[in-house]
Design a protein around this motif. Structure first.
Motif, PDB file in Angstrom:
ATOM      1  N   ALA A 253      28.715  18.675 -59.656  1.00  0.00           N
ATOM      2  CA  ALA A 253      30.171  19.270 -59.865  1.00  0.00           C
ATOM      3  C   ALA A 253      30.094  20.437 -60.827  1.00  0.00           C
ATOM      4  CB  ALA A 253      30.479  18.155 -60.277  1.00  0.00           C
ATOM      5  N   LEU A 254      30.592  21.976 -60.336  1.00  0.00           N
ATOM      6  CA  LEU A 254      30.812  23.165 -60.983  1.00  0.00           C
ATOM      7  C   LEU A 254      32.146  23.320 -62.055  1.00  0.00           C
ATOM      8  CD1 LEU A 254      29.192  25.225 -58.299  1.00  0.00           C
ATOM      9  CD2 LEU A 254      28.339  24.633 -60.641  1.00  0.00           C
ATOM     10  N   VAL A 255      32.392  22.932 -62.861  1.00  0.00           N
ATOM     11  CA  VAL A 255      33.507  22.983 -63.145  1.00  0.00           C
ATOM     12  C   VAL A 255      33.689  24.459 -64.187  1.00  0.00           C
ATOM     13  CG1 VAL A 255      35.228  21.906 -65.371  1.00  0.00           C
ATOM     14  CG2 VAL A 255      33.500  20.806 -63.789  1.00  0.00           C
ATOM     15  N   SER A 256      34.971  25.494 -63.690  1.00  0.00           N
ATOM     16  CA  SER A 256      35.460  26.253 -64.639  1.00  0.00           C
ATOM     17  C   SER A 256      36.205  26.079 -66.289  1.00  0.00           C
ATOM     18  CB  SER A 256      34.813  27.684 -63.633  1.00  0.00           C
ATOM     19  OG  SER A 256      36.501  27.258 -63.434  1.00  0.00           O
ATOM     20  N   SER A 257      35.751  26.897 -66.765  1.00  0.00           N
ATOM     21  CA  SER A 257      37.295  27.116 -68.178  1.00  0.00           C
ATOM     22  C   SER A 257      37.283  27.923 -68.658  1.00  0.00           C
ATOM     23  CB  SER A 257      36.801  26.163 -68.995  1.00  0.00           C
ATOM     24  OG  SER A 257      38.134  25.241 -69.548  1.00  0.00           O
ATOM     25  N   VAL A 258      38.332  28.161 -68.408  1.00  0.00           N
ATOM     26  CA  VAL A 258      38.984  29.591 -68.870  1.00  0.00           C
ATOM     27  C   VAL A 258      40.876  29.669 -69.113  1.00  0.00           C
ATOM     28  CG1 VAL A 258      39.912  31.112 -66.776  1.00  0.00           C
ATOM     29  CG2 VAL A 258      39.302  31.997 -69.201  1.00  0.00           C
ATOM     30  N   GLY A 259      41.336  30.209 -69.891  1.00  0.00           N
ATOM     31  CA  GLY A 259      42.329  30.730 -70.401  1.00  0.00           C
ATOM     32  C   GLY A 259      43.853  28.898 -70.160  1.00  0.00           C
ATOM     33  N   PRO A 260      43.339  28.327 -71.110  1.00  0.00           N
ATOM     34  CA  PRO A 260      44.390  27.268 -71.304  1.00  0.00           C
ATOM     35  C   PRO A 260      45.427  27.081 -71.775  1.00  0.00           C
ATOM     36  CG  PRO A 260      43.118  27.632 -72.874  1.00  0.00           C
ATOM     37  CD  PRO A 260      42.348  28.562 -72.387  1.00  0.00           C
ATOM     38  N   PRO A 261      46.550  26.479 -71.066  1.00  0.00           N
ATOM     39  CA  PRO A 261      48.057  26.679 -71.579  1.00  0.00           C
ATOM     40  C   PRO A 261      47.806  26.968 -72.448  1.00  0.00           C
ATOM     41  CG  PRO A 261      47.504  24.496 -70.109  1.00  0.00           C
ATOM     42  CD  PRO A 261      45.942  25.088 -70.080  1.00  0.00           C
ATOM     43  N   TRP A 262      48.136  27.827 -73.477  1.00  0.00           N
ATOM     44  CA  TRP A 262      47.710  28.319 -74.853  1.00  0.00           C
ATOM     45  C   TRP A 262      49.044  27.735 -75.515  1.00  0.00           C
ATOM     46  CZ3 TRP A 262      43.765  29.967 -75.986  1.00  0.00           C
ATOM     47  CH2 TRP A 262      42.846  31.493 -74.516  1.00  0.00           C
ATOM     48  N   ARG A 263      50.056  27.345 -75.837  1.00  0.00           N
ATOM     49  CA  ARG A 263      50.442  26.772 -76.854  1.00  0.00           C
ATOM     50  C   ARG A 263      50.501  25.300 -77.006  1.00  0.00           C
ATOM     51  NH1 ARG A 263      56.793  25.965 -75.929  1.00  0.00           N
ATOM     52  NH2 ARG A 263      56.465  27.964 -75.321  1.00  0.00           N
ATOM     53  N   GLU A 264      49.800  24.333 -75.988  1.00  0.00           N
ATOM     54  CA  GLU A 264      49.371  23.244 -76.093  1.00  0.00           C
ATOM     55  C   GLU A 264      47.418  23.169 -77.025  1.00  0.00           C
ATOM     56  OE1 GLU A 264      48.043  19.577 -73.883  1.00  0.00           O
ATOM     57  OE2 GLU A 264      48.802  21.106 -72.649  1.00  0.00           O
ATOM     58  N   TYR A 265      46.902  24.001 -76.840  1.00  0.00           N
ATOM     59  CA  TYR A 265      45.279  24.162 -76.700  1.00  0.00           C
ATOM     60  C   TYR A 265      45.890  24.839 -77.964  1.00  0.00           C
ATOM     61  CZ  TYR A 265      44.478  20.957 -72.728  1.00  0.00           C
ATOM     62  OH  TYR A 265      44.377  20.052 -72.183  1.00  0.00           O
ATOM     63  N   LEU A 266      46.455  25.627 -78.378  1.00  0.00           N
ATOM     64  CA  LEU A 266      45.847  26.214 -79.870  1.00  0.00           C
ATOM     65  C   LEU A 266      46.663  25.537 -80.920  1.00  0.00           C
ATOM     66  CD1 LEU A 266      47.778  29.401 -79.101  1.00  0.00           C
ATOM     67  CD2 LEU A 266      45.630  29.574 -79.822  1.00  0.00           C
ATOM     68  N   THR A 267      47.832  24.362 -80.256  1.00  0.00           N
ATOM     69  CA  THR A 267      48.084  23.564 -81.544  1.00  0.00           C
ATOM     70  C   THR A 267      46.980  22.464 -81.915  1.00  0.00           C
ATOM     71  OG1 THR A 267      50.244  23.407 -81.065  1.00  0.00           O
ATOM     72  CG2 THR A 267      49.692  21.403 -81.737  1.00  0.00           C
ATOM     73  N   LYS A 268      46.373  21.494 -80.449  1.00  0.00           N
ATOM     74  CA  LYS A 268      45.179  21.178 -81.068  1.00  0.00           C
ATOM     75  C   LYS A 268      44.302  21.658 -81.982  1.00  0.00           C
ATOM     76  CE  LYS A 268      45.607  18.498 -77.029  1.00  0.00           C
ATOM     77  NZ  LYS A 268      45.186  17.906 -75.710  1.00  0.00           N
ATOM     78  N   ALA A 269      43.433  22.887 -81.275  1.00  0.00           N
ATOM     79  CA  ALA A 269      42.491  23.348 -81.754  1.00  0.00           C
ATOM     80  C   ALA A 269      42.988  24.082 -83.497  1.00  0.00           C
ATOM     81  CB  ALA A 269      42.724  24.819 -81.292  1.00  0.00           C
ATOM     82  N   ARG A 270      44.925  24.382 -84.027  1.00  0.00           N
ATOM     83  CA  ARG A 270      45.203  24.145 -85.125  1.00  0.00           C
ATOM     84  C   ARG A 270      44.683  23.076 -86.074  1.00  0.00           C
ATOM     85  NH1 ARG A 270      51.221  24.971 -85.369  1.00  0.00           N
ATOM     86  NH2 ARG A 270      51.423  22.710 -85.448  1.00  0.00           N
ATOM     87  N   ALA A 271      44.997  21.413 -85.438  1.00  0.00           N
ATOM     88  CA  ALA A 271      44.493  20.485 -85.735  1.00  0.00           C
ATOM     89  C   ALA A 271      42.992  20.146 -86.705  1.00  0.00           C
ATOM     90  CB  ALA A 271      44.889  19.557 -85.355  1.00  0.00           C
ATOM     91  N   LEU A 272      42.280  20.609 -85.468  1.00  0.00           N
ATOM     92  CA  LEU A 272      40.963  20.514 -86.138  1.00  0.00           C
ATOM     93  C   LEU A 272      40.459  21.695 -87.072  1.00  0.00           C
ATOM     94  CD1 LEU A 272      40.051  20.324 -82.511  1.00  0.00           C
ATOM     95  CD2 LEU A 272      39.252  18.770 -83.959  1.00  0.00           C
TER      96      LEU A 272
END
Length: 314
Positions: A253-272
Motif C-alpha cells: 500500500a502506497l500512501v503519500s502525504s503533503v500539504g495538510p488542511p493547514w489550520r486544523e493541523y497547525l492547531t494540533k501541532a501547536r498543542a504538542l
C-alpha cells in the motif's frame, strides 16, 4: 518611506540583502495579515530551490524560499489573526526570509508568547508529520522503519513512538540520541546499504523522508513486508518514477502525504509544542541573526552529526 530588510536569492546559493518599502495595509486581502518576523527555520525542501538543483527561477522574489515562520501581527484583515497576536504562519509564496511577510488565516495559528520563537516555528513542520502519521491509522504495536533521520525524521520517530509503534531509523549520519527521539535501533548507513538480513523482521510500515529522488522510495518498497505500507513524505524530484510492478506484486500500500488542511493541523501541532516545548527545543541546533540568514542555508545543506534545524532570528 519606511523600509524593512529582506534577503533575495539572485542565483544558486547566492543571496543579496535588499531594503523594501513597508506594505500598504490598504492592499491587504481579506483573511490575510502582515506579520513582523521573529524567527524563520530552514526546511530540507528549501535547499533544492536555494542551490538551483530543482529550481531555476532566479532572481527570486525577496524572502524566497522559507515557509516555516513565526512573528507578530502588525496589520490584519482577519478576526482569527488580530493585531498584536503572535502567530505561526506560512509566508505567502514561501517568502519568509524578510522582516515582514504576509500570511493567510487558512495557513496560520496563534501561538503563546512563552514558547521561544524558533521552537514555535516547529509547529509548521510538526503539523505535516501529524497529518502523515494520522494517514497511517492505528500504529500501536506495529513496526516502522524510517528512511531519513533528519529533522522531520526525528519528529516522525518521536510521534510514532508516542502512538505506540516500534521504531527503527536509517540515515548515513550517526545519531547518538536516536533513542531519545523514539528510535529503538538506528542504522547509520544509506537506505540502499540496508538489507532485510539487517532487520529482525521486515517492517509493517516504511516511512520515506529522504525525498529529492526516487531511490529511497524504491528502497522503502524493497524493505517493507509483503502487504505492508510505504508512506512517502519526502518531496520527490520532478520526473521521479516508482518501481510500480514490485509494489504491485508484493501488495504494498502506497500512501503519500503533503500539504495538510493547514489550520486544523497547525492547531494540533501547536498543542504538542505547548506540551513538549523543552523537549522539542532540542530540534533547534543552530541559530543565526537575520543579517546572516544566508549562512543558515549553508549550514542546513551540510549533512553532519549534530545539525538538525537551523533558525534565523530577527
Amino acid at each position: 518611506m519606511a523600509t524593512y530588510r529582506a534577503h533575495r536569492l539572485t542565483g544558486p546559493r547566492t543571496f543579496e540583502a535588499v531594503a523594501l518599502d513597508l506594505p500598504d495595509p490598504q492592499d491587504l486581502k481579506a483573511g490575510h495579515a502582515v506579520v513582523r518576523l521573529e524567527s524563520g527555520v530552514v526546511c530540507g525542501s528549501d535547499i533544492p530551490r536555494w542551490d538551483g538543483s530543482e529550481w531555476s527561477g532566479f532572481p527570486a522574489a525577496p524572502g524566497f524560499p522559507l515557509h516555516e515562520a513565526v512573528g507578530r501581527v502588525v496589520h490584519s484583515r482577519s478576526d482569527r489573526l488580530p493585531v498584536g497576536s503572535r502567530i505561526v504562519g506560512i509566508p505567502q509564496h514561501d517568502r519568509g526570509v524578510q522582516e515582514m511577510f504576509v500570511a493567510s488565516d487558512e495557513a496560520a495559528v496563534v501561538v503563546p508568547d512563552d514558547v521561544p520563537p524558533a521552537v514555535a516555528a516547529i509547529v509548521q513542520p510538526l503539523s505535516t508529520v501529524v497529518y502523515a502519521v494520522e494517514r497511517l491509522g492505528d500504529v500501536s504495536g506495529r513496526s516502522v522503519l524510517i528512511l531519513g533521520f533528519g529533522a522531520l525524521g526525528h519528529l516522525a520517530a518521536w510521534l510514532l513512538r508516542l502512538r505506540g509503534a516500534e521504531v527503527a531509523t536509517v540515515d548515513p549520519v550517526p545519531e547518538p540520541e536516536a533513542a531519545t527521539w523514539g528510535s529503538e535501533r538506528h542504522f547509520d548507513v544509506a537506505a540502499a546499504g540496508l538489507s532485510g538480513a539487517d532487520l529482525d523482521r521486515a517492517p509493517d510500515i516504511v516511512v520515506e523522508i529522504v525525498g529529492h529522488g526516487q531511490d529511497a522510495v524504491a528502497d522503502a518498497i524493497r524493505l517493507v513486508r509483503p502487504r505492508g505500507t510505504v508512506l512517502v513524505m519526502g518531496v520527490p524530484r520532478p520526473g521521479a518514477v516508482l518501481p510500480l510492478e514490485e509494489a504491485f506484486r508484493r501488495n504494498v500500500a502506497l500512501v503519500s502525504s503533503v500539504g495538510p488542511p493547514w489550520r486544523e493541523y497547525l492547531t494540533k501541532a501547536r498543542a504538542l509544542v505547548e506540551l513538549h516545548t523543552d523537549f522539542l527545543a532540542r530540534l533547534i541546533t543552530h541559530t543565526v541573526p537575520f543579517d546572516a540568514a544566508p549562512e543558515a542555508y549553508e549550514l542546513y545543506a551540510q549533512r553532519v552529526p549534530g545539525r538538525l534545524k537551523v533558525a534565523v532570528l530577527a
